[in-house]
Motif scaffolding. Structure first.
Motif, PDB file in Angstrom:
ATOM      1  N   ASN A 139       0.763  -1.147   0.311  1.00  0.00           N
ATOM      2  CA  ASN A 139      -0.273  -0.138  -0.106  1.00  0.00           C
ATOM      3  C   ASN A 139       0.891   1.475   0.056  1.00  0.00           C
ATOM      4  N   PHE A 140       0.427   2.191  -0.884  1.00  0.00           N
ATOM      5  CA  PHE A 140       1.134   3.239  -0.737  1.00  0.00           C
ATOM      6  C   PHE A 140      -0.094   5.120   0.010  1.00  0.00           C
ATOM      7  N   LYS A 144       1.868   8.368  -4.689  1.00  0.00           N
ATOM      8  CA  LYS A 144       4.075   7.806  -4.333  1.00  0.00           C
ATOM      9  C   LYS A 144       3.807   6.688  -4.742  1.00  0.00           C
ATOM     10  N   SER A 145       2.700   6.350  -5.541  1.00  0.00           N
ATOM     11  CA  SER A 145       3.538   4.604  -6.032  1.00  0.00           C
ATOM     12  C   SER A 145       4.291   4.794  -7.037  1.00  0.00           C
ATOM     13  N   SER A 148       7.685   2.689  -7.072  1.00  0.00           N
ATOM     14  CA  SER A 148       7.758   1.640  -6.808  1.00  0.00           C
ATOM     15  C   SER A 148       7.040   0.329  -8.102  1.00  0.00           C
ATOM     16  N   TRP A 149       5.933   0.924  -8.627  1.00  0.00           N
ATOM     17  CA  TRP A 149       5.704   1.030 -10.292  1.00  0.00           C
ATOM     18  C   TRP A 149       6.490   0.313 -10.866  1.00  0.00           C
ATOM     19  N   VAL A 172      -1.831  -2.254 -10.835  1.00  0.00           N
ATOM     20  CA  VAL A 172      -1.490  -1.161  -9.488  1.00  0.00           C
ATOM     21  C   VAL A 172      -3.082  -0.834  -9.620  1.00  0.00           C
ATOM     22  N   GLN A 178      -5.052   6.334  -1.679  1.00  0.00           N
ATOM     23  CA  GLN A 178      -4.341   5.476  -1.486  1.00  0.00           C
ATOM     24  C   GLN A 178      -4.200   4.904  -2.908  1.00  0.00           C
ATOM     25  N   GLU A 179      -2.713   4.056  -3.113  1.00  0.00           N
ATOM     26  CA  GLU A 179      -3.299   3.154  -4.151  1.00  0.00           C
ATOM     27  C   GLU A 179      -2.380   1.824  -3.955  1.00  0.00           C
ATOM     28  N   LYS A 180      -2.305   1.013  -4.222  1.00  0.00           N
ATOM     29  CA  LYS A 180      -1.985  -0.557  -4.393  1.00  0.00           C
ATOM     30  C   LYS A 180      -1.043  -0.948  -5.824  1.00  0.00           C
ATOM     31  N   ILE A 181       0.021  -1.765  -4.900  1.00  0.00           N
ATOM     32  CA  ILE A 181       0.423  -2.740  -5.827  1.00  0.00           C
ATOM     33  C   ILE A 181       0.741  -3.879  -5.588  1.00  0.00           C
ATOM     34  N   ASN A 207      11.473  -1.375   0.935  1.00  0.00           N
ATOM     35  CA  ASN A 207      10.460  -1.770   1.583  1.00  0.00           C
ATOM     36  C   ASN A 207      10.662  -2.751   3.169  1.00  0.00           C
TER      37      ASN A 207
END
Length: 232
Positions: A139-140, A144-145, A148-149, A172, A178-181, A207
């Motif tokens: 989770n980001f 903010k991802s 990381s993406w 993603v 929020q954003e999730k990968i 991470n």
């Protein structure tokens, strides 16, 4: 390590980037779309300058970007029915040409989902390759991802994982807060392979937070109440 992949692959960016003559991004382009895209595989002769041949560096696997546009979703529609493939790439140069013309997660509308899966694997639980798998998720905070993406994509297509054959792809999810990968794998019951993938993923993205792995079967049965089977 991912740093080495980034360094080696970024050398190709200037040679394969597709840029408009005015240097600006097309604001009329649909979220997740690629300029001039029609869903086909990119030609191996793609070049940043007409008539200039570019040496292609083939990847071990071909990969397909998929996009689920939030404006096409509806509560009545079956999950995944609005998802569609965008482009398939099989070389380093094709990847960078695509990546430089796709919106970063921070630029996508809330509700959008962007996938990158091995070609011929649909990013759905029902796909035979994915059916017995699961996913690791990070989770980001909102917007903010992006880095990381990119690092997740490079680690996948660059075959940086010891158990890379078990990886189906990554997604993603862009949401309001929020954003999730998530990294999808195909054999959830193989705990040693899954924990290896999870630990390496954390290392590649630097991470230090705990991440969890959920079986797709549990996600289908319990939806948001599904519990992590593995933690790293």
């Amino acid at each position: 390590m991912v740093e080495e992949v980034v360094k080696s692959e970024e050398q190709n960016v200037n040679r394969v980037r597709v840029v408009r003559s005015d240097g600006e991004e097309d604001e009329q382009q649909e979220e997740g779309e690629i300029a001039g895209g029609d869903g086909d595989t990119l030609s191996s002769s793609s070049s940043s300058r007409p008539g200039t041949a570019v040496v292609q560096h083939p990847l071990e696997h071909s990969w397909t970007f998929w996009f689920d546009n939030p404006s096409a979703k509806s509560k009545q529609a079956a999950w995944g029915s609005s998802m569609r493939p965008v482009y398939t790439f099989s070389t380093v140069e094709e990847f960078w040409s695509l990546y430089n013309n796709i919106h970063r997660p921070s630029k996508l509308a809330s509700g959008a989902d962007l996938y990158c899966f091995k070609n011929k694997i649909d990013p759905k639980w029902e796909d035979p390759v994915c059916a017995n798998g699961g996913k690791w998720t990070m989770n980001f905070p909102k917007s903010k991802s992006d880095t990381s993406w990119l690092y997740t994509l490079l680690a996948m297509i660059g075959e940086q994982f010891d158990h890379g054959d078990d990886i189906c792809g990554a997604v993603v999810n862009v949401r309001a807060k929020q954003e999730k990968i998530s990294l999808w794998t195909k054999n959830a019951a193989n705990e040693s392979a899954q924990t290896s993938i999870g630990k390496q993923w954390k290392e590649f993205l630097d991470n230090n937070e705990y991440i969890g792995f959920i079986f797709h079967e549990d996600a289908k049965k319990f939806d948001k109440a599904a519990k992590n089977k593995y933690l790293v």
